[in-house]
Design an enzyme around this catalytic site. Structure first.
Site, mmCIF file in Angstrom:
data_model
loop_
_atom_site.group_PDB
_atom_site.id
_atom_site.type_symbol
_atom_site.label_atom_id
_atom_site.label_comp_id
_atom_site.label_asym_id
_atom_site.label_seq_id
_atom_site.Cartn_x
_atom_site.Cartn_y
_atom_site.Cartn_z
ATOM 1 C CB SER A 471 6.205 -4.546 -7.915
ATOM 2 O OG SER A 471 4.981 -5.160 -7.621
ATOM 3 C CG ASP A 582 3.698 -2.161 -6.476
ATOM 4 O OD1 ASP A 582 4.547 -1.623 -7.210
ATOM 5 O OD2 ASP A 582 3.369 -3.354 -6.565
#
Length: 713
Positions: A471, A582
């Protein structure tokens, strides 16, 4: 050694050496020393120990000890100390060689065979002592006195799935791999390096082998059979429990570190070469390292061209013993195979290597390409080939790396921007499995704190040999992998995170993602992961298959865009028929990317994810009116209701939080930094300097303490 030719050698040594009288406790030589002396025990007893409490042999009158190190060079593999008042005869290398020559043509072979057996058993005792612990040194020594030897060629099987069991094996030198029953194309399940035990359950249950194990390269294995094991139980009844506990610990371990390369065949084909001495020096600074070249071997053994002797030649036994002794007495062995006019030496060295490294120019000549192909042809396909690609210092960005890797049939490519100590050191550490890897977690705007952690590492002189992230951590790691440092790294990130949030009708996601995608493309769009100066990887999550996706190759920007796609906040990324989101959904602190990397020996983790999620400030029931929540927020400045972004982001971390805790508890992380950055909003990206400075202040003292402890260790 008793009788025959060896007795004659002892008589010559007795006549020509120098007498030493020793009091009880006197040390003749210590482990790790370099020496060219051998010793003949005249009276008394000399103990050989590998550490305090681990005595592997006691030598009485007539024993000749230290002879192999005296002959072939290297470091002492044991400490020799008088157990009682004793007299020994000391003789140097030249005198010992003369004694062997005078004793007759078979003297050297007999001496080498006996000494090698003794040395190997001492090594087995040491390796077992590491496995069993200091309370069981006597058991380690007893086992070492019982084992038999198995020598394996590259790709030769130790045993096959379904074979009858009944022995345990310890790798004395070399490397083995456990094959996946799924088929020959599958990746090995595990690698087994020097000092590791395999097949120990066969001593206990006799069940058929559950997998196939074979040699990656030429290996020496110590075998303990069931009959010998049963005899040992009379004096060491604790052995079964020790083996069971060891096997249970290994099978229940959730995270394993890869075994780094101990023996490396390395060829410098660069036009302006001469990097090998520096590579050796860089490794010697952190571990015992020996560089072997054909010329040095010829000089040490005193025979011109003995490095090129063929199989069966008289000098081969002497040469092989030198190689074996060098591997036993050093942490890392480097074979220089740059000289293309020494093909026999290259073949012999490659056969004993855990890893091949070829140094080439960024635009290799046809000669360099042919030289790499010849090196690869001499090796087993089980041994990986790495390329060290050397660029001029003025080059800002490598290009075409993946095409070059495929062209030269290499497994990995490491870029060097010039030949400075920093660049050469990174290649050396990675090749030897001693690289420093840094993992950066996800955490929204708090991920900006990773900038401060990287700065603290640079200020303390800690090298970063590979960087991985999830991320927001994947973004910071990507900028670092591009070679940016300090202020320029901060500025690049600050430019990226300007006005990122473009809210849209929340049908697919709350944010359209156009600005974020444009920002990522501007910074990373023309980069491939294999083009980065620092080895890089990141993770995303496949919604399609509920699996982690690892990005080690391919477009850098696409990998990062997938890694930052917070479910519900940013649109998923389509890739090869899958939807990727993510990486923090399954792996918010991607330590596994580093434990899977055989180049990494030290792991530093920077974790900025909040340790706790949102709390209930008030009991608002089980239903919520968005208009009521908005009025409450406007009128009172705060709301008892949890925010949708915080809820979505924290939800992605629920699964990976347990995995992170498991990794921290496993001890696989050498330095774990859990940074408390409360007050920084999860989508608050435009406070780069404030967050980075705060994180650096938090991280610097912890890192400084760790560095000090590491230096002492």
């Amino acid at each position: 050694m008793n009788g025959g030719t060896q007795g004659d050698v002892r008589e010559v040594v007795r006549r020509n050496g120098s007498e030493l009288r020793l009091a009880a406790g006197d040390t003749i030589c210590s482990i790790g020393e370099r020496s060219d002396r051998a010793f003949l025990v005249v009276n008394g007893e000399i103990e050989a120990s590998l550490r305090d409490g681990l005595i592997v042999a006691t030598h009485g009158p007539g024993a000749l000890v230290g002879e192999i190190t005296a002959l072939v060079g290297g470091r002492r593999t044991a400490t020799l100390r008088a157990a009682q008042p004793a007299t020994v005869i000391e003789i140097d290398r030249a005198g010992l060689r003369a004694a062997i020559s005078e004793a007759g043509p078979t003297a050297e072979a007999e001496l080498v065979a006996a000494a090698r057996d003794r040395t190997d058993r001492s090594r087995v005792a040491s390796l077992l002592a590491d496995q069993l612990g200091p309370d069981h040194y006597d058991a380690a020594t007893a086992i070492a006195g019982t084992v038999s030897w198995i020598s394996l060629s590259p790709s030769e099987r130790l045993f096959s799935q379904g074979d009858d069991a009944g022995s345990a094996y310890l790798v004395v030198s070399g490397r083995l791999e456990v094959l996946d029953p799924a088929g020959p194309g599958a990746a090995p399940l595990a690698t087994i390096g020097r000092g590791e035990i395999v097949g120990e359950l066969g001593l206990l249950d006799g069940a058929p082998r559950s997998a196939t194990v074979r040699a990656v390269r030429r290996s020496l294995v110590a075998q303990l059979g069931r009959e010998d094991f049963i005899r040992l139980l009379a004096s060491h009844p604790e052995l079964p429990a020790l083996l069971v506990r060891r096997s249970a610990a290994r099978m229940t371990s959730n995270v394993e570190r890869s075994a780094g390369a101990r023996s490396i065949a390395i060829a410098d084909f660069v036009a302006e070469g001469h990097m090998l001495p520096n590579i050796s020096d860089q490794l010697e600074a952190i571990a015992n390292t020996m560089m072997l070249t054909p010329g040095e071997i010829d000089a040490v053994l005193g025979h011109p061209s003995i490095s090129e002797c063929r199989t069966g030649d008289l000098g081969e036994a002497h040469l092989i013993e030198l190689l074996h002794e060098a591997e036993q007495s050093n942490d890392h062995l480097l074979f220089d195979v740059s000289d293309t006019s020494a093909p026999i030496w290259a073949r012999r060295a490659v056969e004993r290597a855990d890893l091949l490294v070829a140094l080439v120019d960024a635009n290799p000549t046809s000669t360099q390409v042919a030289d790499v192909a010849n090196l690869r042809a001499e090796s087993s396909r089980t041994v990986p080939l790495w390329l060290g690609v050397v660029h001029p210092e003025h080059v800002t960005k490598p290009t075409g790396s993946e095409a070059l890797r495929k062209r030269l049939d290499a497994d990995r490519l490491i870029h060097l921007k010039g030949t400075s100590d920093a660049e050469v050191g990174r290649l050396a550490r990675l090749a030897a499995g001693r690289g420093v890897g840094v993992a950066l977690s996800g955490g929204g705007g708090r991920g900006l704190g990773h900038l401060g952690v990287l700065e603290a590492l640079e200020e303390l002189g800690v090298p970063i040999d590979a960087v991985v992230g999830t991320s927001m951590g994947s973004v910071i790691a990507g900028v670092h992998a591009q070679g940016l440092v300090g202020r320029e790294r901060r500025d690049a990130v600050a430019e990226q995170v300007k006005k990122l949030l473009d809210y849209t009708l929340p049908i697919v996601s709350m944010i359209s993602g156009r600005r974020i995608s444009d920002s990522i493309d501007n910074q990373f769009g023309d980069w491939a992961i294999s083009d980065t100066w620092i080895p890089y990887a990141c993770v995303s999550t496949s919604l399609t298959h509920s699996e982690r996706r690892t990005h080690r190759r391919g477009p850098l920007g696409s990998a990062i865009r997938a890694s930052v796609a917070i479910p519900g906040v940013l649109p998923p990324v389509p890739a090869d028929g899958e939807l990727l989101v993510d990486g923090g959904v399954l792996d918010n602190l991607p330590i596994g990317l580093l434990t899977e990397d055989e180049g990494i020996g030290t792991i530093i983790a920077s974790d900025v994810a909040p340790t706790r999620g949102p709390i209930a400030r008030d009991d608002y029931g089980t239903s919520v009116s968005g208009w009521q929540a908005l009025r409450r927020q406007v009128s009172k400045g705060r709301s008892p209701y949890p925010g949708i972004v915080g809820t979505l982001l924290r939800s992605t971390l629920v699964s990976s939080t347990r995995d992170r805790d498991r990794q921290v508890e496993s001890g696989v992380i050498d330095c774990y930094l859990q940074l408390d950055l409360r007050g920084v909003g999860l989508l608050e990206f435009e406070v780069v300097d404030e967050v980075a400075d705060r994180a650096r202040e938090l991280a610097h003292p912890e890192l400084a303490t760790w560095c000090a402890q590491r230096t002492k260790g």
